[in-house]
Scaffold this active site. Structure first.
Site, mmCIF file in Angstrom:
data_model
loop_
_atom_site.group_PDB
_atom_site.id
_atom_site.type_symbol
_atom_site.label_atom_id
_atom_site.label_comp_id
_atom_site.label_asym_id
_atom_site.label_seq_id
_atom_site.Cartn_x
_atom_site.Cartn_y
_atom_site.Cartn_z
ATOM 1 N N GLU A 153 4.595 2.829 19.090
ATOM 2 C CA GLU A 153 5.364 3.396 20.219
ATOM 3 C C GLU A 153 4.683 4.631 20.806
ATOM 4 O O GLU A 153 5.208 5.747 20.746
ATOM 5 C CB GLU A 153 6.789 3.733 19.778
ATOM 6 N N GLU A 305 10.404 -4.928 16.765
ATOM 7 C CA GLU A 305 11.424 -4.204 16.001
ATOM 8 C C GLU A 305 12.787 -4.444 16.614
ATOM 9 O O GLU A 305 12.944 -4.438 17.838
ATOM 10 C CB GLU A 305 11.195 -2.690 16.074
HETATM 11 C C1 GAL Z 1 11.421 2.869 16.521
HETATM 12 C C2 GAL Z 1 10.248 3.181 15.618
HETATM 13 C C3 GAL Z 1 10.566 2.889 14.181
HETATM 14 C C4 GAL Z 1 11.906 3.418 13.803
HETATM 15 C C5 GAL Z 1 12.939 2.839 14.739
HETATM 16 C C6 GAL Z 1 14.337 3.297 14.447
HETATM 17 O O1 GAL Z 1 11.380 3.616 17.657
HETATM 18 O O2 GAL Z 1 9.099 2.492 16.027
HETATM 19 O O3 GAL Z 1 9.554 3.450 13.375
HETATM 20 O O4 GAL Z 1 11.883 4.803 13.905
HETATM 21 O O5 GAL Z 1 12.644 3.230 16.040
HETATM 22 O O6 GAL Z 1 15.249 2.733 15.349
#
Ligand code: GAL
Length: 658
Positions: A153, A305
């Site tokens: 990110e 994710e």
């Molecule tokens: C994303 C990030 C992850 C974790 C997640 C939590 O932005 O890439 O490492 O922090 O959010 O929602």
């Protein structure tokens, strides 16, 4: 060029970020057993492992990662290996404070969190390249390795001195001369003329409003610097493993990166998506991000994710009610995802994200979260042979551009009562509720594949983009544009007349007299609906073929909506049902069909390849008409003419047997 299909091989990747360095090795073995039971076939390792992999400068400890890679391979689980460069170890900032970013006030962002790196720091870039090189050299031949995930990110800003030096260099490349820069930035205003490149600063704190074009260029520069960081690491891993795809994960609708440009530099486009389980429009937000990501990928993409349960960064962090994780995951597959992954595998017991869910929650294998994760794994295995690699046809394109967003988001604009993403969401929602599948496109893209193109709002347009829109309509395309479109050029210079003359001609507007922003709770009555956010005092040129007028108030009788042939202009944001009906009508006239007719409210239908996905976003059972005889891939049941979907129910139907 390696592609996602090289890794998926007709499977849907299922898994997530795995951070085993937080756990004793005994737990790894339990993890692998649970992963296998759940059908997990891919994990991302290394995302935040820099301090563990390089505990002292130049001293590496790869032993633990070697054992993990071997363990994954032995269990048939592929590894997406991440370069750990988004969380530098404390020693880097301690020894080299020049690697730390500065905010607009010159304050340092220290280690102790993550993403504390300056994209412009030569020292950071050198160390990031070195750890990337070491990892790539070590694991290039490892049979578990399936893909590279660079950093995580990318989203940082830096206003420090090294960023200033690089910003000046970037501006020299863009403008060549100071005269050109002064002209583009309009520095005649407020005595801002630059006589020496050294005088130019990143967009640091000022007493009052900043020069908007300077801010715009600083955003462009930031996106480009981060992209340079990405490309440097990508090139290293490519040198070692030219056959493996490389990605970096986007944040959805994140303002900091021009993701169109970034996507061109990736083999696989991936995104992180966290709709709020309590948001009544959470599913639509998901659909928007999925449509955008698919369009950037120009094909299958990766959900890198999502959360199996609650996140930990909202005011109140709600879990996903039973069935919602499955529903939203299958929605991503419907809209083109070939990977369904999570942050993270096992919920942490310590650290800043210990209240953020994992696929295995604090409740462990008996917990509802893992049990649902297991069910989803079984569902994905059933769908994969039919869905993986296939495409999602869309008849309509929604135009979106980061540079226009940046230009329009400046301070000193006429209304802060709305933000650009609100407008984009409202238009996508209208199309989503009308069951019209949409792609996203850049305003300079070839639009000819689409039956209709909608522009929720493109405040700044290049000449090429304006010509593209005009040519699209002249070539037989249907165009619907929202307010505040075509106002400025790419330097954020207002076009003569307040809207590009070519567009005014296209829509039948002689004069745009004034913009009339609306207050947050204010509406503008129009013939048959109310508008919100904005209204405009337009004088038509008499060529419109259809006009909807404002009713009452200062703009009484003036056009709210103008149509001239196949070009429409909406000077306000119609209420949701009105925008939906208008776009549905325009789409029908243009020959873009909804996925299915007569769908009950709350049921989403998407076609992917030769499959029809039906996704029920409500809790009460509904009946859906699906003429013909189909097979539901999830249940293996035969479905003839109609089916019932229960709470958060999903059906994935094959084409009717002929
Ligand atoms: C994303 C990030 C992850 C974790 C997640 C939590 O932005 O890439 O490492 O922090 O959010 O929602």
């Amino acid at each position: 060029m390696p592609r996602l299909s090289d890794t998926t091989r007709r499977r849907i990747l299922y898994g997530g970020d795995y951070n085993p360095e937080q756990w004793p090795e005994e737990t790894w073995h339990e993890d692998v057993r649970l992963m296998r039971d759940a059908g997990v076939n891919s994990v991302t390792l290394g995302v935040f492992s820099w301090a563990k992999l390089e505990p002292r400068p130049g001293v590496h400890d790869f032993g633990w990662l070697d054992r993990l890679m071997d363990l994954m391979h032995a269990n048939g689980i592929g590894v997406v290996l991440a370069t750990p460069t988004s969380a530098p170890p404390p020693w880097l900032g301690h020894l080299h404070p020049d690697t730390l970013p500065r905010d607009e006030d010159g304050r340092t962002e220290w280690w102790g969190g993550r993403q504390h790196f300056s994209h412009s720091s030569t020292t950071y870039r050198r160390h990031a390249a070195a750890i990337t090189e070491a990892m790539a050299a070590r694991y290039a031949g490892h049979p578990a390795l399936t893909m590279w995930h660079v950093n995580n990110e990318y989203c940082t800003y830096d206003h420090g001195d090294e960023a200033a030096t690089r910003f000046r260099r970037w501006l020299r490349d863009r403008y060549g001369t100071l005269d050109a820069l002064n002209a583009a930035w309009g520095t005649a205003f407020w005595s801002q003329g630059y006589g020496d490149w050294a005088e130019i600063l990143p967009a640091r704190r000022t007493h009052y409003l900043k020069n908007p074009t300077q801010v715009l260029d600083f955003r462009r520069f930031t996106s480009d610097m981060l992209l340079e960081c990405y490309a440097a690491e990508r090139d290293i891993v490519r040198r070692h493993t030219p056959h493996l795809p490389v990605t970096t994960n986007f944040m959805p609708l994140w303002s900091g990166q021009d993701a169109w440009r970034w996507a061109e530099e990736e083999d696989v486009v991936s995104v992180d998506l966290y709709p709020d389980p309590r948001d009544p429009l959470g599913a639509q937000h998901g659909a928007l991000v999925q449509d955008m990501t698919r369009s950037q990928a120009r094909g299958p993409w990766m959900l890198m994710e999502q959360a199996a349960g609650p996140v930990n960064w909202r005011g109140a962090n709600h879990p996903k009610p039973r069935g919602l994780n499955r529903l939203w995951s299958l929605q991503a597959v419907a809209r083109g995802a070939d990977a369904v992954c999570y942050f993270q595998w096992r919920q942490s017991r310590q650290g800043a994200e210990k209240f953020h869910s994992g696929m295995v929650s604090h409740a462990g294998a008996q917990g509802r979260t893992y049990q649902e994760v297991k069910q989803l794994g079984a569902d994905l295995a059933k769908l994969a042979p039919h869905a993986a690699g296939s495409t999602v046809p869309a008849g309509i394109a929604v135009l979106h551009d980061w540079h226009s967003w940046w230009a329009g988001a400046q301070d000193g604009r006429l209304s802060t009562r709305f933000d650009y993403p609100d407008v984009l969401r409202a238009w996508h929602r209208a199309l989503w509720e009308a069951h019209l599948t949409t792609d996203f496109a850049h305003p300079e893209h070839d639009l000819s594949p689409y039956k209709a193109v909608v522009v929720p709002q493109l405040y700044a347009l290049t000449d090429t983009a304006v010509d593209n829109l005009v040519a699209y309509v002249r070539g037989g395309g249907t165009l619907v544009c929202g307010f505040l479109t075509g106002v400025a050029d790419e330097d954020d210079r207002v076009r003569p007349g307040g809207m590009d003359a070519r567009l005014r001609e296209l829509f039948g507007i002689r004069t745009l007299h004034e913009w009339w922003p609306l207050e947050a709770d204010e509406t503008a009555a129009c013939d048959g609906f109310w508008g919100s956010l904005w209204s405009e005092e337009l004088e038509p040129d008499g060529t419109a073929t259809e006009t909807v007028r404002y009713k009452g108030g200062e703009l009484d009788g003036l056009p709210a909506v103008l149509r001239k042939g196949r070009a429409w202009y909406l000077s306000t944001l119609p209420e949701p049902a009105a925008l939906r009906d208008l776009l549905a009508r325009v789409a029908a006239d243009a020959g873009a069909r909804p996925v299915l007719d007569g769908l009950p409210a709350g049921v989403e239908a998407v076609r992917r390849g030769d499959l029809l996905f039906l996704l029920h976003h409500g809790r009460d059972p509904v009946t859906v008409d699906v003429p013909g005889t189909h097979r539901d891939l999830l249940t293996d049941a035969t479905v003839t003419d109609r089916l019932t979907l229960g709470r958060y129910g999903v059906a994935v139907l094959t084409e009717p047997a002929s």
